[in-house]
Design a protein around this motif. Structure first.
Motif, PDB file in Angstrom:
ATOM      1  N   PRO A  57       0.838  -1.205   0.000  1.00 16.51           N
ATOM      2  CA  PRO A  57       0.000   0.000   0.000  1.00 16.51           C
ATOM      3  C   PRO A  57       0.871   1.254   0.000  1.00 16.51           C
ATOM      4  O   PRO A  57       1.986   1.236   0.511  1.00 16.51           O
ATOM      5  CB  PRO A  57      -0.784  -0.117   1.310  1.00 16.51           C
ATOM      6  N   GLY A  58       0.368   2.312  -0.571  1.00 17.36           N
ATOM      7  CA  GLY A  58       1.094   3.577  -0.569  1.00 17.36           C
ATOM      8  C   GLY A  58       0.995   4.228   0.800  1.00 17.36           C
ATOM      9  O   GLY A  58       0.103   3.931   1.585  1.00 17.36           O
ATOM     10  N   GLU A  59       1.933   5.110   1.068  1.00 20.63           N
ATOM     11  CA  GLU A  59       1.967   5.747   2.377  1.00 20.63           C
ATOM     12  C   GLU A  59       0.662   6.483   2.676  1.00 20.63           C
ATOM     13  O   GLU A  59       0.168   6.507   3.785  1.00 20.63           O
ATOM     14  CB  GLU A  59       3.151   6.729   2.431  1.00 20.63           C
ATOM     15  N   PHE A  60       0.091   7.105   1.668  1.00 19.02           N
ATOM     16  CA  PHE A  60      -1.112   7.900   1.897  1.00 19.02           C
ATOM     17  C   PHE A  60      -2.369   7.207   1.382  1.00 19.02           C
ATOM     18  O   PHE A  60      -3.406   7.817   1.216  1.00 19.02           O
ATOM     19  CB  PHE A  60      -0.978   9.269   1.229  1.00 19.02           C
ATOM     20  N   GLY A  61      -2.252   5.949   1.059  1.00 24.43           N
ATOM     21  CA  GLY A  61      -3.357   5.270   0.400  1.00 24.43           C
ATOM     22  C   GLY A  61      -2.915   4.962  -1.010  1.00 24.43           C
ATOM     23  O   GLY A  61      -1.778   5.278  -1.397  1.00 24.43           O
ATOM     24  N   GLY A  62      -3.778   4.306  -1.777  1.00 22.39           N
ATOM     25  CA  GLY A  62      -3.342   3.915  -3.107  1.00 22.39           C
ATOM     26  C   GLY A  62      -2.258   2.849  -3.008  1.00 22.39           C
ATOM     27  O   GLY A  62      -2.249   2.033  -2.090  1.00 22.39           O
TER      28      GLY A  62
END
Lengths: 260, 370, 309
Positions: free
Chosen positions: C49-54
């Motif tokens: 997962p990306g740090e900020f979501g996504g």
């Protein structure tokens, strides 16, 4: 025999009551002069007035209609083709593709399309993404109905047409199409109903700024339940009811074929 | 039925559908013709309809709102590609994420003459030093709302989280309590009750909080983010964990409909979450001009006061104070005093690993029983 | 069918073109909008997962000292690291099974009655089953919010009855009971229709014969009608079981503190926790479960079991 019939009748009557009483209650309370869906206070049309002054709700209704008309048009076109192809040619791949989205829980298609739209198409979610999503799961329903109709037909008609020198296109236009027309219409109506009703897939593929009916209703139910929800429900029921009656008038056999 | 009849009927049906679509689209065109639309992504129940109307008149534009009930929900929707918002009203921690993500447009302060009205204590926060991106909008506390008559009758304390966590109190109000359906907020309340910081990310402390929650869960009616407002006001609920502005709304509703009871709310002595919500400009917005107009409009003392008077949110605007109804200005749950402020904390955002762990704890909380 | 093929064989090139003209567009559409998205979902389950979501980028950005890039099986490890996720699948299965069973019990007499009614009434009776579908899905759930609400007539009635037996009042809304009612209500017609299509085909002569052989009503049902209707039972069950398995809206609206199903968990990964890879993993697991069930239902309902009249 008679005694078992009484049992059957009462069980069936219970089932019918179970199906209809909740909807009846929704309709009745849409005319209730109270913010709460609890006791009957008095008759009013004010929730309908409020509804027709609710610009966002009207926009949502319009958007949902546009989506349903577009998606059912596309799905009918592609679904009829798929139904014809599956019936006529020995295809291995197409039937799997057509029928799987119908058999899957909706949430899976919603999730997959969300990820696809965002990562691959880089598409801003909106009306287009919803139309595509709805088309994807409606194709299967149309194909099922069209194929069922084709399966019930006498193949010798096509042979006769060919013997009389008709080209494949002529055979299709003059014989096949008129014969499957009731199924096509039934498929279109079913797609329309499925699309306007769909909540789960819309929930995942909707964008911003364009209110969509099911989403609006969901927000209303979750946030602040007022009998405005009942009013919009009643109107929606009337709309789909009209469509179904038209369909039944159109071809009294549609329903039977649909269920086969 | 013969073929021609059938196709006539079909075209009649199509025509009917198109007509329906056309009818409602006419209505829509009237609204869209202005084309000046400001897209606001806001908390539900966080702006008064009257304020919207006056803003729409002053800017000759339309305000279109989408709502969220939770910061996580807002961030998730943005991560899932939601775009086209001019303005968002995130809480500090969510704003922090948005800034680090580069999702916000810097403000043009020359367009915001009313910025001077904001109490400097609410400016220059750790989340946005120098207020490059954000202007404080309002704040809320996460606290306890209750049916005053019932609570008195049952002899329950209202100044402690114990009322939603301790079985000895919960026994008396079983099925009449809701807590927020928010991973962060509920954990924060539990952590505070256990004496930890709301931002404590120690896994063991989290597990203690989970056990506390699981012990209390059988007594709760539901996890609710929104419906508790109405249920409190109607009398179905006696105690709710929720936001101060929602409690204000519930109290107002109960009063307006002439209920036999009144709704009170208070901040637990263990401490609570303070959420300072700010207006920020999202990168995807098409109308930064209108967004600045809106911000400046909301910074006006009178408009800002209306927000507090009608929604019960705390107000960082110094110029607004004189317009605020005295009973609201005196309400400590809306305007916490200095002593209370020391016990309030703002949430900080979690990283992806912590988010996944918290989600698992949350699943456990929902699924399991002690 | 043979006639069709003989007709086609004549002009094989034109026919091949026709075949592609007819099957091409739906095939293409579904390849792009169904197969590709499913593969993307599978691919997403293998990412961080990306740090900020996504999602985190696949290739590490220049200068990245540490971090999580590329492909991984960690979401699957996470899934299997705790029995919790097996539990939630089990619970979803249990709710789906219960809903299916209740639907079957309610739908069977109805379908039987319709199938045994005079022909001219059957269409109307079927229409009456489908008609509630004319209302919106959410509205059907919402109706039960009204009925089960604490101040409703129904709740008062139930609690008065319970009170007469000295049982403490219960809250009906926001409970597992409400979830089950909602699930059954939303899916009941899916059970009635396949059952009816099956029962309608039964030859009444079979029952007459059974009667002549001295079978009573119960025996006639249990020995003749029921076994013959099994394919309808299985396809109806699949039509109820599978959608219930993935449902999140019903628990969302009617459920209480413990009513979380696999669908809610998936929804939450995308619209709460911002954990797309794990949400995809859960979706893949649900897909596998559904495939297994579909295979089972197809096998149980295999056409060989239907003696056509």
């Amino acid at each position: 025999m008679r005694r078992s019939n009484i049992w059957l009748w009462s069980a069936a009557a219970l089932a019918y009551a179970f199906l209809y009483i909740p909807l009846l209650i929704v309709v009745v309370y849409s005319f209730n002069d109270s913010k709460l869906n609890a006791e009957w206070v008095g008759f009013t049309l004010s929730w309908y007035v409020a509804l027709f002054n609710n610009q966002e709700m009207l926009t949502a209704a319009r958007n949902s209609l546009i989506i349903a008309v577009s998606a059912s048009f596309l799905a009918t076109l592609l679904g009829t083709m798929a139904g014809l192809a599956i019936h006529r040619y020995k295809l291995k791949f197409l039937p799997v593709l057509v029928f799987t989205p119908v058999a899957m829980p909706e949430i899976l298609l919603g999730v997959a399309l969300l990820l696809f739209f965002l990562q691959v198409l880089n598409l801003t979610l909106g009306m287009v993404s919803i139309i595509i999503a709805h088309t994807t799961f409606c194709i299967g329903f149309v194909a099922i109905i069209v194929r069922a109709r084709l399966q019930g037909m006498d193949e010798s008609i096509f042979e006769a047409a060919r013997d009389l020198g008709a080209s494949p296109w002529q055979t299709f236009r003059l014989i096949t199409l008129p014969l499957i027309m009731p199924a096509v219409v039934a498929g279109a109506l079913m797609s329309f109903t499925l699309s306007i009703d769909d909540f789960v897939i819309t929930f995942f593929t909707k964008g911003v700024g364009e209110p969509i009916l099911p989403i609006q209703i969901y927000t209303m139910i979750k946030v602040a339940v007022t009998p405005e929800v009942n009013a919009i429900s009643t109107l929606l029921m009337l709309l789909t009811l009209t469509l179904i009656i038209i369909a039944a008038k159109l071809d009294s056999g549609i329903l039977r074929r649909e269920t086969k | 039925m013969s073929v021609p009849v059938r196709s006539t009927a079909l075209s009649a049906l199509l025509a009917a559908v198109l007509l329906l679509a056309g009818c409602s689209s006419q209505q829509q065109n009237a609204a869209a013709s202005g084309e000046n639309v400001l897209h606001l992504f806001n908390w539900n129940n966080y702006i008064a309809p009257a304020t919207i109307q006056r803003f729409e008149q002053s800017c000759n534009c339309k305000l279109a709102q989408d709502y969220y009930a939770d910061n996580e929900e807002m961030l998730a929707k943005l991560a899932a590609g939601a775009s086209g918002y001019d303005l968002i009203v995130p809480t500090g921690n969510a704003m922090d994420t948005l800034i680090r993500q580069g999702a916000l447009k810097p403000l043009d302060k020359s367009l915001l003459p009313n910025l001077k009205n904001i109490n400097p204590a609410y400016l220059d926060s750790a989340f946005d030093p120098g207020n490059k991106y954000s202007v404080p909008y309002a704040y809320t506390l996460t606290l306890l709302g209750f049916n005053q008559e019932k609570v008195k009758e049952l002899g329950l304390p209202t100044d402690t989280w114990a009322i939603i966590f301790e079985p000895k109190y919960l026994e008396k109000i079983k099925g009449r309590v809701t807590v927020l359906d928010s991973q962060r907020e509920l954990m924060a309340a539990a952590l505070k009750y256990l004496g930890y910081s709301v931002n404590d990310a120690d896994e063991q402390h989290w597990q203690q909080a989970r056990d506390l929650i699981l012990r209390a869960k059988p007594y709760w009616a539901a996890f609710s983010n929104t419906s508790y407002v109405k249920e409190l006001a109607v009398g179905n609920l006696w105690v709710a964990h929720g936001y101060s502005n929602d409690m204000f709304q519930a109290a107002l509703d109960a009063k307006k409909t002439g209920r036999k009871f009144s709704i009170g709310y208070s901040t637990p002595r263990e401490g609570a979450v303070l959420a300072l919500d700010s207006m920020v400009l999202h990168q995807s917005g098409a109308r930064p001009d209108l967004a600045h107009q809106f911000i400046n409009f909301m910074l006006d003392g009178k408009n800002s006061a209306e927000l507090t008077n009608l929604t019960g949110s705390g107000n960082p605007n110094m110029d607004a104070i004189r317009f605020i109804q005295p009973e609201i200005a005196d309400n400590k749950a809306v305007f916490p005093d200095r002593e209370l402020l020391t016990r309030l904390e703002m949430l900080q955002d979690l990283d992806r690993r912590q988010r996944r762990l918290l989600s698992r704890l949350w699943t456990e909380i929902k699924l399991r029983n002690l | 069918m043979p006639a069709l093929f003989s007709m086609i064989k004549g002009d094989s090139k034109a026919n091949r073109i026709a075949k592609w003209l007819v099957s091409g567009p739906p095939l293409l559409f579904l390849l792009v909008f169904f197969v590709a998205p499913s593969l993307i979902m599978l691919f997403t389950s293998l990412r961080f997962p990306g740090e900020f979501g996504g999602l985190a980028p696949i290739a590490a950005p220049a200068g990245a000292v540490h971090g999580e890039y590329g492909l991984t099986l960690e979401t699957y490890q996470f899934f299997f690291s705790d029995i919790l996720y097996a539990e939630i699948f089990l619970k979803s299965f249990a709710v789906a099974a219960a809903s299916t069973l209740i639907c079957l019990i309610m739908a069977y007499p109805l379908a039987l009655l319709i199938a045994r009614s005079e022909k001219r009434f059957r269409n109307l009776m079927v229409l009456l089953v489908v008609l509630p579908f004319a209302s919106n899905f959410l509205i059907r759930i919402y109706a039960w919010m009204i009925i089960l609400g604490p101040e409703s007539v129904f709740s008062h009635f139930i609690n008065t009855v319970l009170g007469a037996f000295g049982i403490a009042p219960v809250t009906l809304l926001f409970s597992s009971f409400a979830v089950l009612v909602g699930m059954v209500y939303v899916h009941l017609p899916f059970m009635v229709l396949p059952l009816y299509t099956n029962l309608e085909k039964h030859d009444p002569a079979l029952l007459d014969a059974a009667q002549d052989l001295g079978a009573n009503a119960w025996q006639r049902f249990w020995r003749v009608t029921w076994p013959l209707s099994l394919p309808g039972v299985f396809s109806g069950s699949a039509l109820v079981f599978i959608p219930v398995l993935g449902m999140f809206a019903v628990p969302d609206i009617l459920g209480g503190t413990g009513d979380i199903l696999i669908g809610n968990l998936i929804k939450d990964q995308f619209l709460g926790t911002r954990d797309w890879p794990f949400g995809s993993t859960l979706s893949i697991m649900l897909t596998l479960a559904v495939l297994a069930i579909t295979a089972l239902a197809a096998w149980l309902a295999r056409p060989a079991a239907i003696p056509e009249k």
